[in-house]
Design a protein around this motif. Structure first.
Motif, mmCIF file in Angstrom:
data_model
loop_
_atom_site.group_PDB
_atom_site.id
_atom_site.type_symbol
_atom_site.label_atom_id
_atom_site.label_comp_id
_atom_site.label_asym_id
_atom_site.label_seq_id
_atom_site.Cartn_x
_atom_site.Cartn_y
_atom_site.Cartn_z
ATOM 1 N N LEU A 1 12.664 2.820 -3.796
ATOM 2 C CA LEU A 1 12.419 3.963 -4.661
ATOM 3 C C LEU A 1 13.160 5.158 -4.098
ATOM 4 C CD1 LEU A 1 10.836 5.140 -7.098
ATOM 5 C CD2 LEU A 1 9.047 5.728 -5.473
ATOM 6 N N LYS A 2 14.023 5.754 -4.915
ATOM 7 C CA LYS A 2 14.771 6.925 -4.457
ATOM 8 C C LYS A 2 13.859 8.130 -4.372
ATOM 9 C CE LYS A 2 19.326 5.704 -6.070
ATOM 10 N NZ LYS A 2 20.500 6.110 -6.824
ATOM 11 N N GLY A 3 14.132 8.968 -3.405
ATOM 12 C CA GLY A 3 13.402 10.218 -3.272
ATOM 13 C C GLY A 3 12.019 10.074 -2.677
ATOM 14 N N ALA A 4 11.705 8.929 -2.089
ATOM 15 C CA ALA A 4 10.379 8.737 -1.499
ATOM 16 C C ALA A 4 10.257 9.529 -0.205
ATOM 17 C CB ALA A 4 10.136 7.255 -1.235
ATOM 18 N N GLN A 5 9.037 9.931 0.109
ATOM 19 C CA GLN A 5 8.776 10.688 1.327
ATOM 20 C C GLN A 5 8.397 9.738 2.450
ATOM 21 O OE1 GLN A 5 5.574 13.259 0.294
ATOM 22 N NE2 GLN A 5 6.844 14.625 -0.916
ATOM 23 N N ASP A 6 8.583 10.217 3.671
ATOM 24 C CA ASP A 6 8.156 9.422 4.815
ATOM 25 C C ASP A 6 6.643 9.340 4.841
ATOM 26 O OD1 ASP A 6 10.651 8.824 5.726
ATOM 27 O OD2 ASP A 6 10.752 10.495 7.125
ATOM 28 N N GLN A 7 6.165 8.337 5.526
ATOM 29 C CA GLN A 7 4.730 8.075 5.597
ATOM 30 C C GLN A 7 4.034 9.154 6.422
ATOM 31 O OE1 GLN A 7 4.210 3.985 6.277
ATOM 32 N NE2 GLN A 7 2.213 4.186 7.043
ATOM 33 N N LYS A 8 2.963 9.686 5.892
ATOM 34 C CA LYS A 8 2.161 10.669 6.613
ATOM 35 C C LYS A 8 1.029 9.964 7.333
ATOM 36 C CE LYS A 8 3.288 14.252 3.321
ATOM 37 N NZ LYS A 8 2.827 15.120 2.266
ATOM 38 N N LYS A 9 0.219 10.724 8.039
ATOM 39 C CA LYS A 9 -0.887 10.144 8.807
ATOM 40 C C LYS A 9 -1.853 9.431 7.865
ATOM 41 C CE LYS A 9 -4.325 11.212 12.195
ATOM 42 N NZ LYS A 9 -5.673 11.516 11.913
ATOM 43 N N THR A 10 -2.210 8.211 8.249
ATOM 44 C CA THR A 10 -3.100 7.411 7.424
ATOM 45 C C THR A 10 -4.273 6.911 8.245
ATOM 46 O OG1 THR A 10 -1.910 5.393 7.926
ATOM 47 C CG2 THR A 10 -1.203 6.592 5.982
ATOM 48 N N SER A 11 -5.323 6.547 7.555
ATOM 49 C CA SER A 11 -6.489 5.998 8.223
ATOM 50 C C SER A 11 -6.372 4.488 8.390
ATOM 51 C CB SER A 11 -7.746 6.305 7.410
ATOM 52 O OG SER A 11 -7.902 7.683 7.252
ATOM 53 N N LEU A 12 -5.787 3.833 7.397
ATOM 54 C CA LEU A 12 -5.749 2.373 7.397
ATOM 55 C C LEU A 12 -4.480 1.907 6.693
ATOM 56 C CD1 LEU A 12 -7.492 -0.167 8.060
ATOM 57 C CD2 LEU A 12 -8.425 0.039 5.768
ATOM 58 N N VAL A 13 -3.792 0.918 7.289
ATOM 59 C CA VAL A 13 -2.595 0.329 6.691
ATOM 60 C C VAL A 13 -2.925 -1.112 6.326
ATOM 61 C CG1 VAL A 13 -0.181 -0.287 7.018
ATOM 62 C CG2 VAL A 13 -1.067 1.801 8.046
ATOM 63 N N VAL A 14 -2.784 -1.438 5.041
ATOM 64 C CA VAL A 14 -3.074 -2.783 4.537
ATOM 65 C C VAL A 14 -1.764 -3.386 4.052
ATOM 66 C CG1 VAL A 14 -4.372 -4.133 2.855
ATOM 67 C CG2 VAL A 14 -5.393 -2.079 3.842
ATOM 68 N N ASN A 15 -1.428 -4.577 4.567
ATOM 69 C CA ASN A 15 -0.217 -5.281 4.174
ATOM 70 C C ASN A 15 -0.589 -6.463 3.291
ATOM 71 O OD1 ASN A 15 1.763 -3.893 6.067
ATOM 72 N ND2 ASN A 15 0.243 -4.641 7.510
ATOM 73 N N ILE A 16 0.172 -6.656 2.211
ATOM 74 C CA ILE A 16 -0.024 -7.818 1.335
ATOM 75 C C ILE A 16 1.313 -8.538 1.259
ATOM 76 C CG2 ILE A 16 -0.634 -8.612 -0.966
ATOM 77 C CD1 ILE A 16 -2.360 -6.077 -1.238
ATOM 78 N N ASN A 17 1.346 -9.784 1.757
ATOM 79 C CA ASN A 17 2.623 -10.499 1.790
ATOM 80 C C ASN A 17 2.882 -11.239 0.480
ATOM 81 O OD1 ASN A 17 1.011 -12.775 1.952
ATOM 82 N ND2 ASN A 17 1.468 -13.195 4.093
ATOM 83 N N LYS A 18 3.983 -11.980 0.471
ATOM 84 C CA LYS A 18 4.430 -12.665 -0.738
ATOM 85 C C LYS A 18 3.402 -13.666 -1.254
ATOM 86 C CE LYS A 18 8.370 -14.395 0.021
ATOM 87 N NZ LYS A 18 9.601 -15.151 0.285
#
Length: 138
Positions: free
Chosen positions: A49-66
């Motif tokens: 996605l063009k123009g996206a911002q860098d990731q800010k401070k988060t509480s939880l990161v959830v990954n969903i794979n293929k």
């Protein structure tokens, strides 16, 4: 008879050993923290996605794979386990869902069933700050 006096030098020097110890401890701390923050990110192909911002401070990161598996901090979890983790984050933030931010990283080849169920679960817990991670094209 020899009448020479021995001269003893009394110089006050600074002992820098504790300072060196602290510098090494800080170095080890920052190396460890940087490696732990990278373990929250699974190797996924994120949508661009063009123009996206860098990731800010988060509480939880959830990954969903293929395959639609939910991975948090390197551990494969079920949807109920994620709800439990979010509940713990809510407790640490005084029960205020406005202070909890969840980043969902979804492989661009994954189906929408698991992310939709996850977002419904988060909305049911009052979490309104859900960010979808994307990759900024070069």
């Amino acid at each position: 008879m020899k009448l020479s006096k021995k001269r003893v030098r009394h110089t006050k020097g600074m002992d820098i050993t504790p300072m060196i110890d602290i510098v090494f401890l800080l170095l080890i701390f920052f190396i460890t923290v940087s490696q732990v923050s990278e373990t929250n990110r699974e190797k996924l192909e994120l949508p661009e996605l063009k123009g996206a911002q860098d990731q800010k401070k988060t509480s939880l990161v959830v990954n969903i794979n293929k395959a639609g598996e939910i991975i948090v901090a390197g551990n494969q979890l079920q949807l109920a386990d994620v709800a439990f983790l979010v509940g713990k984050e809510l407790e640490t933030n005084g029960g205020d869902p406005g202070l909890v931010t969840v980043v969902v990283r979804i492989d661009h080849n994954a189906t929408c069933q698991v992310p939709n169920a996850l977002v419904k679960q988060l909305a049911g817990q009052g979490i309104s700050k859900v960010r979808l991670a994307v990759q900024v094209p070069n």
